[in-house]
Design a protein around this motif. Sequence first.
Motif, mmCIF file in Angstrom:
data_model
loop_
_atom_site.group_PDB
_atom_site.id
_atom_site.type_symbol
_atom_site.label_atom_id
_atom_site.label_comp_id
_atom_site.label_asym_id
_atom_site.label_seq_id
_atom_site.Cartn_x
_atom_site.Cartn_y
_atom_site.Cartn_z
ATOM 1 N N THR A 86 1.377 -1.120 -0.129
ATOM 2 C CA THR A 86 -0.234 -0.319 -0.038
ATOM 3 C C THR A 86 0.873 1.563 -0.184
ATOM 4 O OG1 THR A 86 -1.828 -1.282 1.218
ATOM 5 C CG2 THR A 86 -1.977 1.156 1.602
ATOM 6 N N TYR A 88 1.444 5.307 -0.918
ATOM 7 C CA TYR A 88 0.729 6.508 -0.988
ATOM 8 C C TYR A 88 -0.199 6.666 -2.005
ATOM 9 C CZ TYR A 88 3.161 8.187 3.673
ATOM 10 O OH TYR A 88 3.713 7.677 5.130
ATOM 11 N N GLU A 89 -1.111 8.085 -2.503
ATOM 12 C CA GLU A 89 -1.784 8.109 -2.526
ATOM 13 C C GLU A 89 -2.826 7.733 -3.019
ATOM 14 O OE1 GLU A 89 -1.744 11.518 -3.809
ATOM 15 O OE2 GLU A 89 -0.699 11.989 -2.573
ATOM 16 N N LYS A 90 -2.607 6.511 -2.162
ATOM 17 C CA LYS A 90 -4.558 5.401 -2.165
ATOM 18 C C LYS A 90 -3.982 4.729 -3.457
ATOM 19 C CE LYS A 90 -7.850 8.163 -0.404
ATOM 20 N NZ LYS A 90 -8.996 8.392 -0.631
ATOM 21 N N VAL A 91 -2.279 4.240 -3.852
ATOM 22 C CA VAL A 91 -2.181 2.950 -4.612
ATOM 23 C C VAL A 91 -1.050 2.019 -4.454
ATOM 24 C CG1 VAL A 91 -0.603 2.697 -6.493
ATOM 25 C CG2 VAL A 91 -1.153 5.450 -6.107
ATOM 26 N N ASP A 92 -2.398 0.831 -4.323
ATOM 27 C CA ASP A 92 -1.179 -0.465 -4.114
ATOM 28 C C ASP A 92 -1.323 -1.092 -5.475
ATOM 29 O OD1 ASP A 92 -3.268 -0.679 -1.421
ATOM 30 O OD2 ASP A 92 -5.205 -0.334 -2.432
ATOM 31 N N ILE A 130 3.104 2.622 2.778
ATOM 32 C CA ILE A 130 2.484 3.086 4.007
ATOM 33 C C ILE A 130 2.404 1.631 4.864
ATOM 34 C CG2 ILE A 130 0.890 3.014 5.535
ATOM 35 C CD1 ILE A 130 0.049 5.877 2.638
#
Length: 136
Positions: A86, A88-92, A130
């Motif tokens: 996971t 930053y910027e909601k990227v998986d 994260i």
Amino acid sequence: MRNHKRWLLRMASPVMVVRLPRGPDGQSRGFDPTSPRYHALSPSSIQASNNCSGSSLEEEQRSRSVLRERFLRSLITMAGKPVNFTMYEKVDVTATFGASDIDILNFQVSHLQTPLGVQKEALLRCPDIIAYTFNL
């Protein structure tokens, strides 16, 4: 010249070499004694921040040691396994974990699956991560 061509034909495929970055001093992969991270982790700063007795300092050091060992064991366990990162910027992203550099600032991964496509080999910067998860 003919022997040279035969050698080229026998070579199955070139081997990619991933070189991890050098340390802050350019000569090694160790800590830079002038870095903020080094000062934050030095025993004098830990003791000054705690203002506690020797026994509680030893207890904190023991706890840190246990946590570090668990983290390092998790790195060994996830080698060669698919790991979900996971960022930053909601990227998986998902990738096969390969290795970490000595300072644990970068993770080397293979088959990195991103929203834009698949990258065969990549380095992920740990400050950009994260959390990560993997199946045992």
